[in-house]
Design a protein around this motif. Sequence first.
Motif, PDB file in Angstrom:
ATOM      1  N   ALA A  30     -23.880  28.029 -99.072  1.00  0.00           N
ATOM      2  CA  ALA A  30     -22.685  27.242 -99.393  1.00  0.00           C
ATOM      3  C   ALA A  30     -21.534  28.173 -99.728  1.00  0.00           C
ATOM      4  O   ALA A  30     -21.730  29.263-100.266  1.00  0.00           O
ATOM      5  CB  ALA A  30     -22.957  26.314-100.572  1.00  0.00           C
ATOM      6  N   GLY A  70     -30.903  25.762-101.883  1.00  0.00           N
ATOM      7  CA  GLY A  70     -29.703  24.945-101.711  1.00  0.00           C
ATOM      8  C   GLY A  70     -28.672  25.030-102.809  1.00  0.00           C
ATOM      9  O   GLY A  70     -28.277  23.992-103.336  1.00  0.00           O
ATOM     10  N   GLY A  72     -25.171  25.356-104.944  1.00  0.00           N
ATOM     11  CA  GLY A  72     -23.768  24.987-104.858  1.00  0.00           C
ATOM     12  C   GLY A  72     -23.097  25.400-106.154  1.00  0.00           C
ATOM     13  O   GLY A  72     -23.705  25.310-107.222  1.00  0.00           O
ATOM     14  N   ASP A 114     -31.471  19.192-102.244  1.00  0.00           N
ATOM     15  CA  ASP A 114     -30.236  19.388-101.469  1.00  0.00           C
ATOM     16  C   ASP A 114     -29.059  18.583-102.012  1.00  0.00           C
ATOM     17  O   ASP A 114     -28.332  17.939-101.257  1.00  0.00           O
ATOM     18  CB  ASP A 114     -30.477  19.042 -99.992  1.00  0.00           C
ATOM     19  N   ARG A 116     -25.397  17.624-103.595  1.00  0.00           N
ATOM     20  CA  ARG A 116     -23.996  18.034-103.494  1.00  0.00           C
ATOM     21  C   ARG A 116     -23.180  17.075-104.338  1.00  0.00           C
ATOM     22  O   ARG A 116     -23.480  15.878-104.425  1.00  0.00           O
ATOM     23  CB  ARG A 116     -23.491  17.986-102.044  1.00  0.00           C
ATOM     24  N   VAL A 118     -19.799  15.131-104.643  1.00  0.00           N
ATOM     25  CA  VAL A 118     -18.747  14.647-103.744  1.00  0.00           C
ATOM     26  C   VAL A 118     -17.787  13.749-104.508  1.00  0.00           C
ATOM     27  O   VAL A 118     -18.143  13.194-105.547  1.00  0.00           O
ATOM     28  CB  VAL A 118     -19.343  13.889-102.526  1.00  0.00           C
ATOM     29  N   TYR A 125     -27.923  13.294-102.848  1.00  0.00           N
ATOM     30  CA  TYR A 125     -29.095  14.139-102.646  1.00  0.00           C
ATOM     31  C   TYR A 125     -30.085  13.443-101.732  1.00  0.00           C
ATOM     32  O   TYR A 125     -29.972  12.243-101.445  1.00  0.00           O
ATOM     33  CB  TYR A 125     -29.753  14.497-103.983  1.00  0.00           C
TER      34      TYR A 125
END
Length: 131
Positions: A30, A70, A72, A114, A116, A118, A125
């Motif tokens: 990322a 994964g 971020g 996984d 994120r 947003v 996820y």
Amino acid sequence: FWRPLELLRIGIEGGAPTPVTASENPWGLAWGPDGYLLYGQGPDGIYRVPAGGGAPERLLAPGRDLTYHGPGLLGDGSLLLTVAARSGDWSAARIVLASPGGDEARTLVSRGRDARLVAGDLLVYALEGTL
């Protein structure tokens, strides 16, 4: 992007790929908002490297029975990542918020991977093939 043993980047307008750093197969990759690339190396932890290239820096090292995936980077500098058992059992993977270089970690979701962030504050996820 990754090709065997190397992370590279390429401009959206095209051109030749630029080497960033040597890497085993990354477990998630990322862009951080600080101009760094974040990537997982499974049982070896979470790393960051300047997008322009350079030496990677390990941000987090997993415990002996864990693997990280994964990553971020959030605006406050904390890391959002997936933590799973080194045995490869992803069904019990969890989503964690951690401090780089620190031992503080908080489980946000007890089953998932996984993740994120947003729209500012929504966590998205995957769980058992569903988003």
